[in-house]
Write a protein that holds these residues in place. Structure first.
Motif, PDB file in Angstrom:
ATOM      1  N   ARG A  78      82.033  18.038  54.927  1.00 27.64           N
ATOM      2  CA  ARG A  78      82.242  16.894  54.027  1.00 27.64           C
ATOM      3  C   ARG A  78      83.263  15.961  54.657  1.00 27.64           C
ATOM      4  NH1 ARG A  78      81.002  15.516  48.148  1.00 27.64           N
ATOM      5  NH2 ARG A  78      82.632  14.026  47.628  1.00 27.64           N
ATOM      6  N   GLU A  79      82.864  14.684  54.786  1.00 25.22           N
ATOM      7  CA  GLU A  79      83.755  13.706  55.395  1.00 25.22           C
ATOM      8  C   GLU A  79      84.740  13.109  54.395  1.00 25.22           C
ATOM      9  OE1 GLU A  79      83.946  13.280  58.449  1.00 25.22           O
ATOM     10  OE2 GLU A  79      82.025  13.652  59.396  1.00 25.22           O
ATOM     11  N   TYR A  80      84.404  13.146  53.100  1.00 29.74           N
ATOM     12  CA  TYR A  80      85.202  12.440  52.105  1.00 29.74           C
ATOM     13  C   TYR A  80      85.755  13.423  51.083  1.00 29.74           C
ATOM     14  CZ  TYR A  80      81.044   9.858  53.609  1.00 29.74           C
ATOM     15  OH  TYR A  80      79.990   9.371  54.321  1.00 29.74           O
ATOM     16  N   PRO A  81      86.893  13.101  50.493  1.00 30.60           N
ATOM     17  CA  PRO A  81      87.420  13.960  49.424  1.00 30.60           C
ATOM     18  C   PRO A  81      86.440  14.042  48.256  1.00 30.60           C
ATOM     19  CG  PRO A  81      89.064  12.348  50.139  1.00 30.60           C
ATOM     20  CD  PRO A  81      87.774  11.950  50.776  1.00 30.60           C
ATOM     21  N   VAL A  82      86.474  15.152  47.554  1.00 26.72           N
ATOM     22  CA  VAL A  82      85.702  15.313  46.328  1.00 26.72           C
ATOM     23  C   VAL A  82      86.549  14.741  45.188  1.00 26.72           C
ATOM     24  CG1 VAL A  82      84.682  16.954  44.707  1.00 26.72           C
ATOM     25  CG2 VAL A  82      84.495  17.336  47.177  1.00 26.72           C
ATOM     26  N   ASP A  83      86.000  13.772  44.478  1.00 22.83           N
ATOM     27  CA  ASP A  83      86.742  13.084  43.424  1.00 22.83           C
ATOM     28  C   ASP A  83      86.095  13.373  42.079  1.00 22.83           C
ATOM     29  OD1 ASP A  83      87.908  11.291  41.651  1.00 22.83           O
ATOM     30  OD2 ASP A  83      88.202   9.759  43.176  1.00 22.83           O
ATOM     31  N   PHE A  84      86.650  14.327  41.347  1.00 26.77           N
ATOM     32  CA  PHE A  84      86.145  14.635  40.012  1.00 26.77           C
ATOM     33  C   PHE A  84      86.601  13.600  38.982  1.00 26.77           C
ATOM     34  CE2 PHE A  84      86.088  19.002  41.854  1.00 26.77           C
ATOM     35  CZ  PHE A  84      84.747  19.294  41.627  1.00 26.77           C
ATOM     36  N   GLY A  85      87.635  12.857  39.305  1.00 23.35           N
ATOM     37  CA  GLY A  85      88.161  11.868  38.365  1.00 23.35           C
ATOM     38  C   GLY A  85      89.311  12.400  37.532  1.00 23.35           C
ATOM     39  N   PHE A  86      89.202  13.645  37.090  1.00 26.74           N
ATOM     40  CA  PHE A  86      90.243  14.252  36.262  1.00 26.74           C
ATOM     41  C   PHE A  86      90.072  15.764  36.282  1.00 26.74           C
ATOM     42  CE2 PHE A  86      86.594  12.895  33.758  1.00 26.74           C
ATOM     43  CZ  PHE A  86      86.216  14.066  33.111  1.00 26.74           C
ATOM     44  N   PRO A  87      91.158  16.521  36.083  1.00 33.23           N
ATOM     45  CA  PRO A  87      91.034  17.980  35.953  1.00 33.23           C
ATOM     46  C   PRO A  87      90.311  18.310  34.649  1.00 33.23           C
ATOM     47  CG  PRO A  87      93.330  17.301  36.304  1.00 33.23           C
ATOM     48  CD  PRO A  87      92.557  16.071  35.970  1.00 33.23           C
ATOM     49  N   PHE A  88      89.651  19.439  34.613  1.00 35.35           N
ATOM     50  CA  PHE A  88      88.921  19.797  33.393  1.00 35.35           C
ATOM     51  C   PHE A  88      88.861  21.312  33.225  1.00 35.35           C
ATOM     52  CE2 PHE A  88      85.825  19.302  36.811  1.00 35.35           C
ATOM     53  CZ  PHE A  88      85.075  20.465  36.721  1.00 35.35           C
ATOM     54  N   THR A  89      88.705  21.724  31.966  1.00 35.88           N
ATOM     55  CA  THR A  89      88.521  23.128  31.624  1.00 35.88           C
ATOM     56  C   THR A  89      87.367  23.233  30.637  1.00 35.88           C
ATOM     57  OG1 THR A  89      90.870  23.641  31.911  1.00 35.88           O
ATOM     58  CG2 THR A  89      89.560  25.195  30.616  1.00 35.88           C
ATOM     59  N   PRO A 142      75.730   5.703  62.753  1.00 36.43           N
ATOM     60  CA  PRO A 142      74.774   6.271  61.792  1.00 36.43           C
ATOM     61  C   PRO A 142      74.917   5.653  60.407  1.00 36.43           C
ATOM     62  CG  PRO A 142      76.625   7.756  62.089  1.00 36.43           C
ATOM     63  CD  PRO A 142      76.815   6.642  63.087  1.00 36.43           C
ATOM     64  N   ALA A 143      73.861   5.803  59.605  1.00 39.43           N
ATOM     65  CA  ALA A 143      73.913   5.361  58.209  1.00 39.43           C
ATOM     66  C   ALA A 143      74.952   6.175  57.470  1.00 39.43           C
ATOM     67  CB  ALA A 143      72.542   5.525  57.560  1.00 39.43           C
ATOM     68  N   ILE A 144      75.655   5.517  56.566  1.00 41.45           N
ATOM     69  CA  ILE A 144      76.615   6.226  55.730  1.00 41.45           C
ATOM     70  C   ILE A 144      75.834   6.882  54.602  1.00 41.45           C
ATOM     71  CG2 ILE A 144      77.157   4.282  54.202  1.00 41.45           C
ATOM     72  CD1 ILE A 144      79.853   6.513  55.692  1.00 41.45           C
ATOM     73  N   LYS A 145      76.040   8.164  54.391  1.00 41.63           N
ATOM     74  CA  LYS A 145      75.264   8.912  53.416  1.00 41.63           C
ATOM     75  C   LYS A 145      76.055   9.095  52.122  1.00 41.63           C
ATOM     76  CE  LYS A 145      71.869   9.684  56.332  1.00 41.63           C
ATOM     77  NZ  LYS A 145      70.547   9.034  56.175  1.00 41.63           N
ATOM     78  N   GLU A 146      75.382   8.818  51.012  1.00 39.79           N
ATOM     79  CA  GLU A 146      76.005   9.031  49.713  1.00 39.79           C
ATOM     80  C   GLU A 146      76.169  10.527  49.459  1.00 39.79           C
ATOM     81  OE1 GLU A 146      77.284   7.152  47.436  1.00 39.79           O
ATOM     82  OE2 GLU A 146      76.573   5.118  47.825  1.00 39.79           O
ATOM     83  N   GLU A 147      77.285  10.895  48.875  1.00 35.43           N
ATOM     84  CA  GLU A 147      77.526  12.268  48.469  1.00 35.43           C
ATOM     85  C   GLU A 147      78.026  12.264  47.029  1.00 35.43           C
ATOM     86  OE1 GLU A 147      79.925  14.516  51.177  1.00 35.43           O
ATOM     87  OE2 GLU A 147      78.900  13.766  52.954  1.00 35.43           O
ATOM     88  N   VAL A 148      77.899  13.406  46.360  1.00 36.18           N
ATOM     89  CA  VAL A 148      78.334  13.488  44.968  1.00 36.18           C
ATOM     90  C   VAL A 148      79.857  13.455  44.898  1.00 36.18           C
ATOM     91  CG1 VAL A 148      76.305  14.752  44.216  1.00 36.18           C
ATOM     92  CG2 VAL A 148      78.290  16.024  45.047  1.00 36.18           C
TER      93      VAL A 148
END
Length: 673
Positions: free
Chosen positions: A577-588, A254-260
């Motif tokens: 969800r197949e991939y980890p969610v990557d926020f880049g950095f913790p935030f408050t 299948p096509a790989i689908k972009e996720e946020v």
């Protein structure tokens, strides 16, 4: 992994196992392929790879010894206009004195169905381009002619590489469906490659061993009878060896689908990588290569354009002595040196852990690539008496280093070792600060190399939460018009992103975009503090007026108390969800909001207080509101404590966002007294 995933994977592997290699030949496009209007298994697909086959051989060449030859042929179906970009194909190749690869495109044809007959349009020379990528690589490109909805395109390319040590990665998935993908390697027994598959669906693998023979020819000039009688004699030696043929077969991937919040989708695309581990020559002598990370970094450190650059002297010492005179504090030294390198040498937009110009020339010419800048930074930090070492990094765009290999890295930063841990530094970005790296470098982990050749893994992901503190005071009039003031304070990565967004952008353009993003408000009295003082938080203040921020229904006023700061849509919509969610950095993010009720009105309904806690201290959302006379006081906190959220935590994260957005969407209802 869930049972459904296991079942799906097992079914897919069963289908592949029962499939036989289909007979595809370039030039044999069928009317049925041209008539097909939509992909049979993905009606949304703009295009599809009908067939792709590649072969990589390590073969003996009489002139060059063992070389690597790669042949790839591809057939692509275009369903929609959105798929026209697949008519543009590009292939990079090495173009250096030591590694002059050659790339050739052939048999490139576009097929269309015209009046029930197949029309062929061949690629002409004006559709072939060759351009530079960087000092090491070039890009060969083609643009297929006469492409329409319904077209089928075909092409073949060949790569001849004078080295026997590089096998390119093969991808079985892409952003469109792949009906058939086959990759075959032919590797002599003299070579040992580590192979690694990536992704979530895998091809079927078969292998076989076959006998091959290499004939080595040597010529010698001899003098059998006298000085005038010379002859050339040829001697031939034959070597028999075993060649391993490995076939990777993927059907209906299948096509790989972009996720946020995915750092680089290519990290999760099905593919296979090869890394050379060992070579044995005809005499039985063995040479080891990238068997572990320590051997990889020792090899890199020994390169002339890496390790020796750290030891070069006589170009910065006088300047640095003047800057550091009387400075004894280590933290102050780090800031002074970091800022000096940033102001002295500008980044030329080229990545690489190998120096381009070299540190001395880069210092003199005041520009250089990533290695020029950050190896220079490391050398200066060492000169100042700090324990500083380079850290090899793979950028987000380059992907995650799956197993030990020299090509896994494309970037280098500096690290100062302290009793409290490493301080990570990058002088290529004018807004970076200690332990606040450019976003491109936040890619899981890097590899620190010390002078003695030892190395260790370094976590690149931030642990400290970046703050976004918002104070909002506004007044509602009886007609529903809102006027107010906002003060926003952003620190660390939030500040770095903000500085990048406002850098070199006219204030009028920035404010127009801000107004449009926030329900068409009108902004006045805008001011900004600490824009250039990068060790301090960025502070924005402005007044605003909005006519579309609340509703009047039946004489009552309905308003979302967070106004344009409320999250309206859950970014996490997928069931799984197949991939980890990557926020880049913790935030408050904290919001302190004061609301003035219009005269003649009173509160009929207030949202109830709420607290949403995620397990394992992953994050928390707090919402509390209270009334005091004609004013309302709202306190909101949205906190994510991890830069990367695992797939196992995805369901919890999705429910957290669902609950948070539902609460932020609740209205305050005001009625007339």
């Amino acid at each position: 992994m869930k049972i459904t995933k296991l079942f799906s994977l097992s079914l897919l592997l069963l289908l592949i196992t029962n499939a036989t290699a289909q007979e595809f030949k370039l030039g044999k496009v069928s009317i049925a392929e041209l008539e097909q209007k939509v992909h049979p298994k993905d009606s949304s697909a703009a295009a599809a790879i009908l067939y792709k086959k590649g072969e990589t051989r390590i073969e003996y060449d009489v002139k060059d010894g063992f070389v690597t030859l790669t042949d790839v042929e591809t057939r692509i179906k275009i369903y929609k206009k959105e798929g026209y970009n697949w008519a543009n194909q590009g292939l990079w190749y090495y173009n250096t004195i030591n590694l002059p690869e050659k790339v050739t495109f052939t048999d490139a044809v576009t097929y269309n169905l015209v009046g029930g007959k197949i029309e062929k349009t061949k690629l002409k020379s004006e559709g072939v381009f060759d351009e530079g990528v960087d000092k090491f690589r070039r890009l060969k490109k083609i643009t297929m002619p006469n492409v329409k909805e319904g077209s089928v395109i075909e092409f073949r390319y060949t790569i001849k590489s004078p080295t026997d040590r590089l096998i390119r990665e093969w991808g079985f998935q892409t952003s469109i469906p792949v009906n058939y993908s086959e990759f075959i390697t032919y590797i002599p027994e003299y070579y040992v490659f580590n192979t690694k598959q990536k992704g979530y669906v895998f091809p079927k693998i078969t292998s076989e061993r076959n006998s091959r023979t290499v004939t080595l020819t040597n010529k010698e000039r001899t003098i059998p009878g006298g000085t005038q009688d010379t002859r050339t004699q040829y001697a031939s030696d034959k070597f028999d060896y075993i060649e391993t043929k490995t076939t990777y077969l993927a059907i209906d991937f299948p096509a790989i689908k972009e996720e946020v919040y995915v750092n680089n989708i290519d990290n999760y695309v099905s593919g296979v990588q090869h890394e050379l581990s060992m070579i044995t020559n005809f005499k039985g002598e063995k040479k080891m290569y990238s068997t572990d990370w320590n051997s990889v970094v020792k090899t890199i450190y020994s390169y002339d354009d890496f390790g020796p650059e750290l030891n070069k002297t006589g170009y910065f010492e006088d300047d640095l002595n003047a800057l550091l005179s009387g400075v004894n504090n280590a933290d102050e030294k780090i800031i002074i040196i970091l800022n000096y390198v940033k102001s002295r040498v500008k980044w030329n937009d080229y990545f690489g852990y190998s120096c381009d110009k070299g540190v001395k020339r880069a210092y003199k010419e005041k520009s250089g690539n990533i290695a020029d800048i950050n190896l220079m930074l490391t050398a200066m930090l060492r000169y100042a008496g700090l324990t500083a070492n380079p850290v090899l990094v793979s950028t987000r765009s380059n992907g995650i280093a799956i197993f030990p290999n020299r090509t896994a890295f494309n970037y280098v930063i500096a690290a100062v070792e302290t009793p409290n841990g490493n301080i990570l530094l990058d002088a290529s970005d004018k807004f970076s600060t200690p332990n606040v790296l450019p976003f491109r470098a936040l890619n899981w982990s890097g590899r620190l190399i010390r002078k003695d050749g030892s190395s260790e893994e370094v976590d690149l992901m931030p642990k400290k939460a970046s703050i976004d503190n918002i104070t909002l005071n506004y007044r509602i009039n009886p007609e529903g018009k809102i006027t107010g003031k906002t003060r926003r304070q952003l620190g660390d990565y939030q500040a770095l992103i903000t500085r990048d967004n406002i850098d070199s952008v006219k204030e009028e353009e920035y404010l127009e975009k801000l107004e449009n993003q926030n329900n068409k408000i009108e902004i006045t009295d805008y001011s900004r503090a600490n824009e250039k003082e990068i060790l301090l938080p960025v502070i924005e203040t402005y007044s605003f007026t909005g006519n579309n921020l609340c509703e009047i229904i039946g004489g009552k006023i309905y308003v979302s108390p967070m106004l344009f700061f409320a999250n309206e849509k859950n970014p996490f919509k997928q069931e799984t969800r197949e991939y980890p969610v990557d926020f880049g950095f913790p935030f408050t993010s904290r919001y302190n909001i004061t609301i003035q009720i219009p005269e003649g009105f009173m509160v009929e309904t207030l949202p109830a207080p709420a607290v949403i806690n995620m397990q394992d201290n992953l994050g928390v959302f707090k919402f509390n509101i209270g009334a005091n006379g004609n004013s309302l006081q709202l306190s909101v906190q949205h906190q994510i404590n991890e830069a990367i959220v695992s797939t196992e935590q995805y369901e919890m994260l999705k429910e957290y966002y669902k609950g948070m957005i539902a609460k932020q969407s609740e209205k305050i209802v005001l009625k007339r007294i």
